[in-house]
Write an enzyme that holds these catalytic residues in place. Sequence first.
Site, mmCIF file in Angstrom:
data_model
loop_
_atom_site.group_PDB
_atom_site.id
_atom_site.type_symbol
_atom_site.label_atom_id
_atom_site.label_comp_id
_atom_site.label_asym_id
_atom_site.label_seq_id
_atom_site.Cartn_x
_atom_site.Cartn_y
_atom_site.Cartn_z
ATOM 1 C CG HIS A 1 -0.518 0.205 2.516
ATOM 2 N ND1 HIS A 1 -1.200 -0.203 3.641
ATOM 3 C CD2 HIS A 1 0.614 0.790 2.989
ATOM 4 C CE1 HIS A 1 -0.526 0.141 4.715
ATOM 5 N NE2 HIS A 1 0.588 0.739 4.352
ATOM 6 C CD GLU B 1 -4.629 -1.366 3.289
ATOM 7 O OE1 GLU B 1 -3.488 -1.567 2.830
ATOM 8 O OE2 GLU B 1 -4.890 -1.525 4.494
#
Length: 237
Positions: free
Chosen positions: A138, A143
């Site tokens: 990330h 993410e």
Amino acid sequence: MDYIYCANYEKTSQAAARMVAREVLKNPKAVLGLPTGSTPIGMYRYLVHLFEDGLVSFADVKSFNLDEYVGLNANHPQSYAYFMYDNFFSKIDVLPGAYDLPRGIASDINVECKRYDEKMQKMGGIDLQILGIGLNGHIGFNEPSHDMQVRTHCVDLTHDTIQANARFFNSIDEVPRHAVTMGIGNIMKSRKIILLVSGENKRDILQKTMYGAVSPEVPASILQFHSDVTVITDIKL
Ligand code: PGA
């Protein structure tokens, strides 16, 4: 991507601090994009030294942080606002009001995201973005996913990230489950990017970021498409 190998964490931190200071000396009104996490702590420490030695001033600099936890106010010791004040802003000559972070306690997070994007745009975008990287790839809190979000948005933190960040809290249950983060588009629009990576445990993700397939499963891999990224690292690839 340019790649600068440094022998250890301290040298990595110094190299990053020097590069940031050089950009600020070239453009005293630079708009900086700033990260939190354990990796940049050394860089902030060296930047404070450079400031104390009279070698650089942040009096005209503006900054935007990458992200903030939802639900933590700026006085919470684990909020990123607190981290930035404690490690950097309180120790340099940046003007109050010249730095901004997403407000994790905003009553309407979507309105807050819009405010943040509009302000960044009004300031002319980010000149220099400094990034860390999560073990899962990330950047900010973008993410791994099946797609990439362009603008500032609210995210559900992954189990991996919650677990990785639990070390800063009394227990894993205290780690917020959501965060506000700049999007991949905000990051990619920065004119220049430094990716700061330290520690053998990040070898695999750094390899994938620099040389793997560009994929939303490894959000940092998108940086391969940016024309001015410098990786500063103590990992010899
Ligand atoms: P770390 O976090 O510097 O604490 O490893 C980096 C990140 O998650 O972006």
